[in-house]
Design a protein around this motif. Sequence first.
Motif, PDB file in Angstrom:
ATOM      1  N   GLY A 219      48.253  65.928  -1.635  1.00 51.95           N
ATOM      2  CA  GLY A 219      47.634  65.342  -2.776  1.00 51.95           C
ATOM      3  C   GLY A 219      48.437  64.075  -3.241  1.00 51.95           C
ATOM      4  O   GLY A 219      49.542  63.791  -2.761  1.00 51.95           O
ATOM      5  N   ARG A 220      47.974  63.354  -4.682  1.00 50.47           N
ATOM      6  CA  ARG A 220      48.801  62.597  -5.143  1.00 50.47           C
ATOM      7  C   ARG A 220      50.135  62.630  -5.339  1.00 50.47           C
ATOM      8  O   ARG A 220      51.166  61.872  -5.075  1.00 50.47           O
ATOM      9  N   GLY A 221      50.595  64.091  -5.236  1.00 53.60           N
ATOM     10  CA  GLY A 221      52.041  64.315  -5.464  1.00 53.60           C
ATOM     11  C   GLY A 221      52.838  63.836  -4.387  1.00 53.60           C
ATOM     12  O   GLY A 221      53.971  63.860  -4.529  1.00 53.60           O
ATOM     13  N   VAL A 244      43.807  66.251   3.057  1.00 59.95           N
ATOM     14  CA  VAL A 244      43.988  65.487   1.765  1.00 59.95           C
ATOM     15  C   VAL A 244      43.097  65.522   0.932  1.00 59.95           C
ATOM     16  O   VAL A 244      41.914  66.022   0.972  1.00 59.95           O
ATOM     17  N   SER A 245      43.513  65.180  -0.397  1.00 61.09           N
ATOM     18  CA  SER A 245      42.704  65.118  -1.439  1.00 61.09           C
ATOM     19  C   SER A 245      41.936  63.667  -1.684  1.00 61.09           C
ATOM     20  O   SER A 245      42.588  62.914  -0.989  1.00 61.09           O
ATOM     21  N   ARG A 246      41.041  63.628  -2.594  1.00 58.26           N
ATOM     22  CA  ARG A 246      40.232  62.327  -2.586  1.00 58.26           C
ATOM     23  C   ARG A 246      41.082  61.123  -3.134  1.00 58.26           C
ATOM     24  O   ARG A 246      41.060  59.968  -2.871  1.00 58.26           O
ATOM     25  N   ILE A 277      48.761  68.923  -4.878  1.00 53.89           N
ATOM     26  CA  ILE A 277      47.250  69.032  -5.162  1.00 53.89           C
ATOM     27  C   ILE A 277      47.115  69.770  -6.463  1.00 53.89           C
ATOM     28  O   ILE A 277      47.713  70.841  -6.576  1.00 53.89           O
ATOM     29  N   SER A 278      46.270  69.104  -7.494  1.00 60.31           N
ATOM     30  CA  SER A 278      46.178  69.743  -8.654  1.00 60.31           C
ATOM     31  C   SER A 278      45.113  70.954  -8.866  1.00 60.31           C
ATOM     32  O   SER A 278      45.163  71.762  -9.547  1.00 60.31           O
ATOM     33  N   GLY A 279      44.104  70.791  -8.105  1.00 55.12           N
ATOM     34  CA  GLY A 279      43.193  71.893  -7.884  1.00 55.12           C
ATOM     35  C   GLY A 279      41.908  71.569  -8.573  1.00 55.12           C
ATOM     36  O   GLY A 279      41.108  72.327  -9.120  1.00 55.12           O
ATOM     37  N   ILE A 281      37.870  70.741  -9.486  1.00 57.22           N
ATOM     38  CA  ILE A 281      36.913  71.535  -8.906  1.00 57.22           C
ATOM     39  C   ILE A 281      36.451  71.099  -7.554  1.00 57.22           C
ATOM     40  O   ILE A 281      36.190  71.986  -6.549  1.00 57.22           O
ATOM     41  N   GLN A 282      36.378  69.715  -7.582  1.00 57.82           N
ATOM     42  CA  GLN A 282      35.765  69.167  -6.178  1.00 57.82           C
ATOM     43  C   GLN A 282      36.717  69.503  -4.889  1.00 57.82           C
ATOM     44  O   GLN A 282      36.185  69.438  -3.870  1.00 57.82           O
ATOM     45  N   HIS A 283      37.738  69.632  -5.183  1.00 57.91           N
ATOM     46  CA  HIS A 283      38.820  69.941  -4.349  1.00 57.91           C
ATOM     47  C   HIS A 283      38.572  71.379  -3.684  1.00 57.91           C
ATOM     48  O   HIS A 283      38.500  71.787  -2.501  1.00 57.91           O
ATOM     49  N   MET A 284      38.592  72.354  -4.776  1.00 56.88           N
ATOM     50  CA  MET A 284      38.465  73.837  -4.518  1.00 56.88           C
ATOM     51  C   MET A 284      37.269  73.931  -3.882  1.00 56.88           C
ATOM     52  O   MET A 284      37.270  74.852  -2.916  1.00 56.88           O
ATOM     53  N   ILE A 296      52.270  74.425  -3.460  1.00 57.87           N
ATOM     54  CA  ILE A 296      53.799  73.794  -3.702  1.00 57.87           C
ATOM     55  C   ILE A 296      53.339  72.574  -4.642  1.00 57.87           C
ATOM     56  O   ILE A 296      52.754  71.599  -4.521  1.00 57.87           O
ATOM     57  N   ASN A 297      53.680  72.929  -5.986  1.00 61.70           N
ATOM     58  CA  ASN A 297      53.574  71.931  -7.002  1.00 61.70           C
ATOM     59  C   ASN A 297      54.517  72.092  -8.222  1.00 61.70           C
ATOM     60  O   ASN A 297      55.187  72.985  -8.472  1.00 61.70           O
ATOM     61  N   THR A 298      55.243  70.899  -8.762  1.00 55.23           N
ATOM     62  CA  THR A 298      55.964  70.739  -9.583  1.00 55.23           C
ATOM     63  C   THR A 298      55.229  71.259 -11.013  1.00 55.23           C
ATOM     64  O   THR A 298      56.226  72.017 -12.094  1.00 55.23           O
ATOM     65  N   GLY A 314      58.225  73.307  -7.484  1.00 52.82           N
ATOM     66  CA  GLY A 314      59.133  72.519  -7.165  1.00 52.82           C
ATOM     67  C   GLY A 314      58.670  71.002  -6.484  1.00 52.82           C
ATOM     68  O   GLY A 314      57.366  71.071  -6.264  1.00 52.82           O
ATOM     69  N   ASP A 315      59.472  70.267  -6.397  1.00 50.26           N
ATOM     70  CA  ASP A 315      58.981  68.963  -5.523  1.00 50.26           C
ATOM     71  C   ASP A 315      58.804  69.283  -4.119  1.00 50.26           C
ATOM     72  O   ASP A 315      59.502  69.916  -3.500  1.00 50.26           O
ATOM     73  N   LEU A 316      57.506  68.656  -3.743  1.00 53.48           N
ATOM     74  CA  LEU A 316      56.949  69.212  -2.454  1.00 53.48           C
ATOM     75  C   LEU A 316      57.960  68.514  -1.468  1.00 53.48           C
ATOM     76  O   LEU A 316      58.062  69.288  -0.279  1.00 53.48           O
TER      77      LEU A 316
HETATM   78  C1  LIG Z   1      31.556  63.677  -7.356  1.00 52.64           C
HETATM   79  C2  LIG Z   1      32.947  63.899  -7.103  1.00 52.64           C
HETATM   80  C3  LIG Z   1      33.344  64.380  -5.786  1.00 52.64           C
HETATM   81  C4  LIG Z   1      34.666  64.411  -5.559  1.00 52.64           C
HETATM   82  N1  LIG Z   1      35.015  65.054  -4.189  1.00 52.64           N
HETATM   83  C5  LIG Z   1      36.301  65.134  -4.107  1.00 52.64           C
HETATM   84  C6  LIG Z   1      36.770  65.702  -2.730  1.00 52.64           C
HETATM   85  O1  LIG Z   1      35.867  65.945  -1.632  1.00 52.64           O
HETATM   86  N2  LIG Z   1      37.938  65.909  -2.410  1.00 52.64           N
HETATM   87  C7  LIG Z   1      38.822  65.776  -3.363  1.00 52.64           C
HETATM   88  O2  LIG Z   1      40.106  66.421  -3.127  1.00 52.64           O
HETATM   89  N3  LIG Z   1      38.418  65.395  -4.715  1.00 52.64           N
HETATM   90  C8  LIG Z   1      37.140  65.166  -4.875  1.00 52.64           C
HETATM   91  N4  LIG Z   1      37.077  64.575  -6.109  1.00 52.64           N
HETATM   92  C9  LIG Z   1      38.115  64.129  -6.902  1.00 52.64           C
HETATM   93  C10 LIG Z   1      38.781  65.231  -7.824  1.00 52.64           C
HETATM   94  O3  LIG Z   1      37.948  65.266  -9.149  1.00 52.64           O
HETATM   95  C11 LIG Z   1      40.168  64.966  -8.110  1.00 52.64           C
HETATM   96  O4  LIG Z   1      40.396  63.706  -8.568  1.00 52.64           O
HETATM   97  C12 LIG Z   1      41.147  64.986  -6.920  1.00 52.64           C
HETATM   98  O5  LIG Z   1      40.837  66.144  -6.531  1.00 52.64           O
HETATM   99  C13 LIG Z   1      42.617  64.980  -7.537  1.00 52.64           C
HETATM  100  O6  LIG Z   1      43.599  64.897  -6.611  1.00 52.64           O
HETATM  101  P1  LIG Z   1      44.980  65.353  -6.402  1.00 52.64           P
HETATM  102  O7  LIG Z   1      44.929  66.687  -6.623  1.00 52.64           O
HETATM  103  O8  LIG Z   1      45.731  64.598  -5.252  1.00 52.64           O
HETATM  104  O9  LIG Z   1      45.855  64.219  -7.574  1.00 52.64           O
HETATM  105  P2  LIG Z   1      45.988  64.789  -8.974  1.00 52.64           P
HETATM  106  O10 LIG Z   1      44.931  65.544  -9.579  1.00 52.64           O
HETATM  107  O11 LIG Z   1      46.471  63.799  -9.662  1.00 52.64           O
HETATM  108  O12 LIG Z   1      47.132  65.916  -9.047  1.00 52.64           O
HETATM  109  C14 LIG Z   1      48.401  65.750  -8.495  1.00 52.64           C
HETATM  110  C15 LIG Z   1      48.949  67.036  -8.368  1.00 52.64           C
HETATM  111  O13 LIG Z   1      50.467  66.696  -7.763  1.00 52.64           O
HETATM  112  C16 LIG Z   1      51.403  67.679  -8.402  1.00 52.64           C
HETATM  113  N5  LIG Z   1      52.637  66.685  -8.235  1.00 52.64           N
HETATM  114  C17 LIG Z   1      53.117  65.522  -8.690  1.00 52.64           C
HETATM  115  N6  LIG Z   1      54.182  65.229  -8.176  1.00 52.64           N
HETATM  116  C18 LIG Z   1      54.605  66.143  -7.417  1.00 52.64           C
HETATM  117  C19 LIG Z   1      55.880  66.469  -6.658  1.00 52.64           C
HETATM  118  N7  LIG Z   1      56.669  65.493  -6.202  1.00 52.64           N
HETATM  119  N8  LIG Z   1      55.794  67.606  -5.740  1.00 52.64           N
HETATM  120  C20 LIG Z   1      54.906  68.586  -5.961  1.00 52.64           C
HETATM  121  N9  LIG Z   1      53.729  68.471  -6.627  1.00 52.64           N
HETATM  122  C21 LIG Z   1      53.463  67.161  -7.428  1.00 52.64           C
HETATM  123  C22 LIG Z   1      50.858  67.275 -10.154  1.00 52.64           C
HETATM  124  O14 LIG Z   1      51.576  68.282 -10.755  1.00 52.64           O
HETATM  125  C23 LIG Z   1      49.522  67.529  -9.743  1.00 52.64           C
HETATM  126  O15 LIG Z   1      49.126  68.923  -9.848  1.00 52.64           O
HETATM  127  C24 LIG Z   1      35.775  64.236  -6.475  1.00 52.64           C
HETATM  128  C25 LIG Z   1      35.228  63.788  -7.725  1.00 52.64           C
HETATM  129  C26 LIG Z   1      34.047  63.697  -8.025  1.00 52.64           C
HETATM  130  C27 LIG Z   1      33.574  63.183  -9.520  1.00 52.64           C
END
Ligand SMILES: Cc1cc2nc3c(=O)[nH]c(=O)nc-3n(C[C@H](O)[C@H](O)[C@H](O)COP(=O)(O)OP(=O)(O)OC[C@H]3O[C@@H](n4cnc5c(N)ncnc54)[C@H](O)[C@@H]3O)c2cc1C
Lengths: 332, 270
Positions: A219-221, A244-246, A277-279, A281-284, A296-298, A314-316
């Motif tokens: 994910g974004r991390g 991967v996440s969105r 990946i933060s988790g 609902i749309q990812h879950m 694996i998350n900070t 921890g740091d991924l």
């Molecule tokens: C209609 C709709 C449909 C969607 N469909 C999808 C979909 O199909 N799939 C999807 O994934 N999302 C979908 N989303 C988006 C979803 O709501 C989230 O925005 C997205 O999943 C967040 O991605 P993320 O977890 O990578 O990023 P973030 O929410 O920003 O989370 C990043 C995480 O990384 C951790 N982190 C940061 N740095 C580090 C590090 N160095 N080491 C370890 N951890 C670290 C943080 O603590 C955080 O938990 C949808 C949204 C909508 C509105």
Amino acid sequence: MTVVFVETDPAGEVTLTSAEAITFARSQLLPDGGAATSREVSGPPSGSTEGVVIGPLSDAAVDALGRLGVGVIHHLEHPELAEYSAAAWAQAIVDVTPESGTLLASGTPRGMELMAHAAVRTGARMAANVIAVDEEGLLRQVHGGTAFERLRLDGDLQVLTIAGHACTPKETTPTIPEIIAYDLTVAEADLATRVQRTEVEAADDASGLTSARAVVGAGRGVGSENGFAEVLELVDHLGGALGVSRVVTGLGWRPHAEQVGQTGSRISPDVYIACGISGAIQHMAGIEGAKTLVAINTDAESTMVQRADYAIIGDLHEVVAAVNEEIVRRRG
Amino acid sequence: MNILVCIKRVPDIAGSVTLDATGTGIDETGLGHAMSSHEECAVELAIQTAAATSGTVTVLTLGPAEAVEQLRAAVAVGANDGILVEAADPSVFAPEDIAQVIGDVIRDRAEAGQTFDLVLTGDDAADTGDFQVGIRLAYDLEYPVLTNIQTLNAGGADGGGGPGGERGSGRIEARGIGPAGTEIFSLDLPAVVAVHEGGVDPRYPSITGRMKAKKAQVVEYDAPVPGTGSPRIRLELPEVKASSVTILGEGPEAAPALVDVLEEIGVIRP
Ligand SMILES: Cc1cc2nc3c(=O)[nH]c(=O)nc-3n(C[C@H](O)[C@H](O)[C@H](O)COP(=O)(O)OP(=O)(O)OC[C@H]3O[C@@H](n4cnc5c(N)ncnc54)[C@H](O)[C@@H]3O)c2cc1C
Ligand SMILES: Nc1ncnc2c1ncn2[C@@H]1O[C@H](COP(=O)(O)O)[C@@H](O)[C@H]1O
């Protein structure tokens, strides 16, 4: 009677989601048309479950359908349907759909599209992503899985798609399905939306992701386009796939075919390792089928960590690099 | 080519939700609103396609008066004008009702001299996720329909919408991801295409775009009482499961514990 549209993979095997849909048809309280049913929710079906297969029908598929309790397979192999065309395929399904009962498919893009066409063609109502049926009616996922809608479809025939992983495929006393080959006069207009050609590029093939036993999620991390080295090495050690996440696809770090979630692939690996990946609902929604969830998350408070079976805080980059080293070390 | 994009105002949900007092909807207090993500991509595709064919983009929504915000958001990124089909409570409409009303509005606009060669929708709305309004609309209009489309190419299309939008007003190539790879379609217009996100990046509004949006021309209709009516009985929330996470440790020192778990599951390549 319940008719299930059965999807097969390129090897001719019944897909996992179709096996789920058939199990669903057998185990849920579906109205089977006409006679009133007072069946227990989990009781044996009083109606019959029939399948529709369009295109080649392998022995393996017949065998699998028999084990899943399908008594009749309607089979259509038609030169004009060799290439997918939703309207024409839907008509082929409608031709073997009863006037009353249930028509269903799994909630894949094909399943959704074909059921919507079939619903219009039969004048039926349709409910997508159904997860259960009981005396009160249907239960389906809405708001990307954040909530469930309880609803009732009136009419003699109801058309449904079954949410991925709404149930686990279960075999029953095997039967030898009766295969009914049928024919169809394809309307020219129904071929207007036929697939002209298919280009297979590694970048948009999500099949590895949906069939992998181990998926490493990023994910974004991960931090940047150049931050995938450790997770890709782990993917390699596991002979798995990257998901991967969105946020990651939205930022253009990885192709959309790798996206997991409501608007990406729904996966069911033995293990999903979510890194950074933060988790949401749309990812879950895409990983409900994972048997073991590792985070694996900070952030120890993140939803992903809270919902996981195992977590490392921890740091991924550091953690995944250490995991890779440990795997290499143990290999000796 | 003149394009109509159907967009729906939906609550922006990030975490968990609560139900409203009636139990038939979610409590939207404090939630922002947006168009669904597939529709953002549909708007982007429409803008690109219209630009390539010297055409126009109109956005339509069936929703409460506030849904004009989503029409304006689309104008801010490049749509030309909007159509608001006002329904105080859109949740009482079944997908077939929505398709029917949009079909009627499209026919009414054609009588008023505004025709569309291409109608875009999303594959599914982020709230109801019915996966059918676009397809039902196509049948209502007697147009062909594709779903799960990610990119469009109007190259070779003549770009001109004939009066009444009759067939022969162009051709379009569409691509989407199928089970075996990218599927390519070629389609006579007029047609309906349901878009899946991921093929294009929706652009951000420019300052001039925002200014334009404020003055955007919006044609208004009143949605009639729904014919079929929503099949919804109520909404329910999933049970929140208590966390049962085993924390293997902090930082790289925890790596061996994770490798133990992976060995146990049996997913490490020999
Ligand atoms: C209609 C709709 C449909 C969607 N469909 C999808 C979909 O199909 N799939 C999807 O994934 N999302 C979908 N989303 C988006 C979803 O709501 C989230 O925005 C997205 O999943 C967040 O991605 P993320 O977890 O990578 O990023 P973030 O929410 O920003 O989370 C990043 C995480 O990384 C951790 N982190 C940061 N740095 C580090 C590090 N160095 N080491 C370890 N951890 C670290 C943080 O603590 C955080 O938990 C949808 C949204 C909508 C509105
Ligand atoms: N109330 C509405 N107003 C405008 N467009 C809509 C509306 N409801 C659905 N649509 C369109 O139809 C698509 C599919 O919606 P659905 O069938 O409800 O999942 C959406 O992505 C929209 O493009």
